[in-house]
Motif scaffolding. Structure first.
Motif, PDB file in Angstrom:
ATOM      1  N   VAL A  57       0.775  -1.222   0.059  1.00 48.66           N
ATOM      2  CA  VAL A  57       0.102  -0.148  -0.065  1.00 48.66           C
ATOM      3  C   VAL A  57       0.867   1.240  -0.212  1.00 48.66           C
ATOM      4  O   VAL A  57       0.381   2.046  -0.583  1.00 48.66           O
ATOM      5  N   LYS A  58       2.098   1.186   0.712  1.00 49.97           N
ATOM      6  CA  LYS A  58       2.792   2.392   0.693  1.00 49.97           C
ATOM      7  C   LYS A  58       4.199   2.315   0.001  1.00 49.97           C
ATOM      8  O   LYS A  58       4.683   3.079  -0.446  1.00 49.97           O
ATOM      9  N   HIS A  59       4.824   1.337   0.433  1.00 49.30           N
ATOM     10  CA  HIS A  59       6.171   1.138  -0.015  1.00 49.30           C
ATOM     11  C   HIS A  59       6.685   1.280  -1.540  1.00 49.30           C
ATOM     12  O   HIS A  59       7.130   2.259  -1.927  1.00 49.30           O
ATOM     13  N   VAL A  60       6.170   0.179  -2.186  1.00 54.30           N
ATOM     14  CA  VAL A  60       6.238   0.051  -3.664  1.00 54.30           C
ATOM     15  C   VAL A  60       5.578   1.076  -4.294  1.00 54.30           C
ATOM     16  O   VAL A  60       6.183   2.069  -5.215  1.00 54.30           O
ATOM     17  N   PRO A  61       4.105   1.519  -4.066  1.00 56.01           N
ATOM     18  CA  PRO A  61       3.562   2.531  -4.790  1.00 56.01           C
ATOM     19  C   PRO A  61       4.273   3.969  -4.654  1.00 56.01           C
ATOM     20  O   PRO A  61       4.147   4.697  -5.691  1.00 56.01           O
ATOM     21  N   GLY A  62       4.779   4.212  -3.574  1.00 55.29           N
ATOM     22  CA  GLY A  62       5.622   5.384  -3.442  1.00 55.29           C
ATOM     23  C   GLY A  62       6.719   5.535  -4.505  1.00 55.29           C
ATOM     24  O   GLY A  62       7.220   6.590  -5.112  1.00 55.29           O
ATOM     25  N   TYR A  63       7.542   4.408  -4.907  1.00 56.59           N
ATOM     26  CA  TYR A  63       8.541   4.426  -5.670  1.00 56.59           C
ATOM     27  C   TYR A  63       8.001   4.460  -7.005  1.00 56.59           C
ATOM     28  O   TYR A  63       8.359   5.185  -8.105  1.00 56.59           O
ATOM     29  N   VAL A  64       6.980   4.039  -7.479  1.00 60.48           N
ATOM     30  CA  VAL A  64       6.492   3.919  -8.845  1.00 60.48           C
ATOM     31  C   VAL A  64       5.732   5.205  -9.123  1.00 60.48           C
ATOM     32  O   VAL A  64       6.108   5.888 -10.346  1.00 60.48           O
ATOM     33  N   GLU A  65       5.219   6.021  -8.256  1.00 59.54           N
ATOM     34  CA  GLU A  65       4.806   7.245  -8.204  1.00 59.54           C
ATOM     35  C   GLU A  65       5.876   8.172  -8.435  1.00 59.54           C
ATOM     36  O   GLU A  65       6.010   9.344  -9.171  1.00 59.54           O
ATOM     37  N   ASN A  66       6.970   8.084  -7.788  1.00 58.36           N
ATOM     38  CA  ASN A  66       8.182   8.964  -7.726  1.00 58.36           C
ATOM     39  C   ASN A  66       9.179   8.406  -8.787  1.00 58.36           C
ATOM     40  O   ASN A  66      10.352   9.050  -9.023  1.00 58.36           O
ATOM     41  N   HIS A  67       8.947   7.670  -9.702  1.00 59.52           N
ATOM     42  CA  HIS A  67       9.844   7.004 -10.756  1.00 59.52           C
ATOM     43  C   HIS A  67      10.369   8.075 -11.746  1.00 59.52           C
ATOM     44  O   HIS A  67      11.677   8.326 -11.777  1.00 59.52           O
ATOM     45  N   GLU A  68       9.479   9.297 -12.008  1.00 59.48           N
ATOM     46  CA  GLU A  68      10.001   9.960 -13.034  1.00 59.48           C
ATOM     47  C   GLU A  68      10.966  11.106 -12.307  1.00 59.48           C
ATOM     48  O   GLU A  68      12.093  11.502 -12.946  1.00 59.48           O
ATOM     49  N   ALA A  69      10.837  11.576 -11.147  1.00 58.92           N
ATOM     50  CA  ALA A  69      11.350  12.374 -10.329  1.00 58.92           C
ATOM     51  C   ALA A  69      12.686  11.955  -9.937  1.00 58.92           C
ATOM     52  O   ALA A  69      13.856  12.424  -9.933  1.00 58.92           O
ATOM     53  N   PHE A 154       7.981   2.577   9.146  1.00 64.79           N
ATOM     54  CA  PHE A 154       8.171   2.941   7.927  1.00 64.79           C
ATOM     55  C   PHE A 154       8.095   4.434   8.014  1.00 64.79           C
ATOM     56  O   PHE A 154       7.106   5.297   7.758  1.00 64.79           O
ATOM     57  N   GLU A 155       9.269   4.884   8.094  1.00 69.00           N
ATOM     58  CA  GLU A 155       9.543   6.434   8.166  1.00 69.00           C
ATOM     59  C   GLU A 155      10.628   7.102   7.515  1.00 69.00           C
ATOM     60  O   GLU A 155      10.715   8.370   6.941  1.00 69.00           O
ATOM     61  N   VAL A 156      11.587   6.165   7.075  1.00 69.00           N
ATOM     62  CA  VAL A 156      12.898   6.717   6.270  1.00 69.00           C
ATOM     63  C   VAL A 156      13.355   5.827   5.017  1.00 69.00           C
ATOM     64  O   VAL A 156      14.238   6.403   4.446  1.00 69.00           O
ATOM     65  N   SER A 157      12.586   4.720   4.800  1.00 68.39           N
ATOM     66  CA  SER A 157      13.118   4.196   3.431  1.00 68.39           C
ATOM     67  C   SER A 157      11.972   4.473   2.438  1.00 68.39           C
ATOM     68  O   SER A 157      12.132   3.799   1.334  1.00 68.39           O
ATOM     69  N   ASP A 158      11.139   5.409   2.427  1.00 69.62           N
ATOM     70  CA  ASP A 158      10.224   5.857   1.604  1.00 69.62           C
ATOM     71  C   ASP A 158      10.877   6.578   0.274  1.00 69.62           C
ATOM     72  O   ASP A 158      12.166   7.022   0.360  1.00 69.62           O
ATOM     73  N   ALA A 159      10.196   6.536  -0.780  1.00 70.02           N
ATOM     74  CA  ALA A 159      10.603   7.186  -2.190  1.00 70.02           C
ATOM     75  C   ALA A 159      10.996   8.895  -1.908  1.00 70.02           C
ATOM     76  O   ALA A 159      12.189   9.082  -2.280  1.00 70.02           O
ATOM     77  N   ASN A 160      10.388   9.464  -1.045  1.00 73.38           N
ATOM     78  CA  ASN A 160      10.605  10.654  -1.032  1.00 73.38           C
ATOM     79  C   ASN A 160      12.008  11.086  -0.220  1.00 73.38           C
ATOM     80  O   ASN A 160      12.521  12.037  -0.728  1.00 73.38           O
ATOM     81  N   THR A 161      12.164  10.217   0.587  1.00 76.99           N
ATOM     82  CA  THR A 161      13.587  10.339   1.346  1.00 76.99           C
ATOM     83  C   THR A 161      14.543  10.083   0.473  1.00 76.99           C
ATOM     84  O   THR A 161      15.724  10.929   0.408  1.00 76.99           O
ATOM     85  N   LEU A 162      14.409   9.020  -0.204  1.00 76.06           N
ATOM     86  CA  LEU A 162      15.601   8.694  -1.235  1.00 76.06           C
ATOM     87  C   LEU A 162      15.626   9.575  -2.281  1.00 76.06           C
ATOM     88  O   LEU A 162      16.862  10.056  -2.814  1.00 76.06           O
ATOM     89  N   LEU A 163      14.631  10.131  -2.610  1.00 75.13           N
ATOM     90  CA  LEU A 163      14.596  11.317  -3.585  1.00 75.13           C
ATOM     91  C   LEU A 163      15.332  12.515  -3.160  1.00 75.13           C
ATOM     92  O   LEU A 163      16.101  12.977  -4.370  1.00 75.13           O
ATOM     93  N   ALA A 164      15.132  12.754  -2.255  1.00 79.05           N
ATOM     94  CA  ALA A 164      15.893  14.119  -1.632  1.00 79.05           C
ATOM     95  C   ALA A 164      17.585  13.747  -1.568  1.00 79.05           C
ATOM     96  O   ALA A 164      18.189  14.793  -1.729  1.00 79.05           O
ATOM     97  N   GLN A 165      17.569  12.420  -1.147  1.00 73.45           N
ATOM     98  CA  GLN A 165      19.185  12.131  -1.015  1.00 73.45           C
ATOM     99  C   GLN A 165      19.731  11.966  -2.520  1.00 73.45           C
ATOM    100  O   GLN A 165      21.030  12.318  -3.063  1.00 73.45           O
ATOM    101  N   ALA A 166      18.998  11.637  -3.565  1.00 76.56           N
ATOM    102  CA  ALA A 166      19.485  11.525  -4.985  1.00 76.56           C
ATOM    103  C   ALA A 166      19.709  13.060  -5.438  1.00 76.56           C
ATOM    104  O   ALA A 166      20.721  13.206  -6.371  1.00 76.56           O
TER     105      ALA A 166
END
Length: 168
Positions: A57-69, A154-166
């Motif tokens: 519900v949260k982990h994989v969909p976050g990365y799918v949604e943030n793919h382009e970013a 589920f607080e730090v491994s989300d797509a938004n955190t990794l996106l900020a690091q990228a």
């Protein structure tokens, strides 16, 4: 436990891919981690299990949604790793409609998870040895950012955190 600055361990993950249109499958295919990460920037996230609530519900969909970013931030590929076989990961990819956005990679015997030191013992819950929930940014096979979750979080491994690091 693996840390920033370490090379990813030598391991083989498994990937099941379906051919669009005819339903015939290709795979499971072996993915040599060292070869597949060479010269690339990988957003890798791992989780305890396919089809589990937070993961689906949260982990994989976050990365799918943030793919382009993530691509815009310089990420070549997004990998989801779980201690499941390639067939389960393929079925989960179909269910979540990950398409070409996220590579769904099975670590069936937990060899990769054990080698990173990021395992989670879920024997008491009937799930055996699994991967801990985490994300990492990998450049040319070397970990440049690592975000390991506390048990049950589920607080730090989300797509938004990794996106900020990228982007940093």
């Amino acid at each position: 436990m693996i840390k920033v600055g370490d090379k990813l361990p030598a391991a083989t993950l498994m990937e099941y891919i379906e051919v669009e249109g005819n339903g015939c499958s290709i795979g499971p295919n072996a993915v040599d981690v060292a070869k597949a990460t060479a010269g690339k920037t990988i957003a890798l996230f791992a989780l305890p299990g396919a089809f589990t609530p937070t993961c689906s519900v949260k982990h994989v969909p976050g990365y799918v949604e943030n793919h382009e970013a993530l691509k815009t931030a310089g990420v070549d590929e997004i990998w989801c790793v779980s201690v499941n076989d390639a067939f389960v990961m393929g079925a989960w990819a179909r269910e979540l409609k990950t398409g070409s956005t996220v590579r769904m990679l099975g670590d069936g015997s937990a060899d990769f998870s054990k080698a990173t030191g990021l395992t989670l013992d879920l024997n008491a819950r009937g799930m055996g040895l699994r991967s801990n929930r985490y994300s990492m940014l990998v450049k040319d096979g070397v970990v440049v950012a690592l975000n390991v979750e506390a048990p049950g979080k589920f607080e730090v491994s989300d797509a938004n955190t990794l996106l900020a690091q990228a982007k940093a």
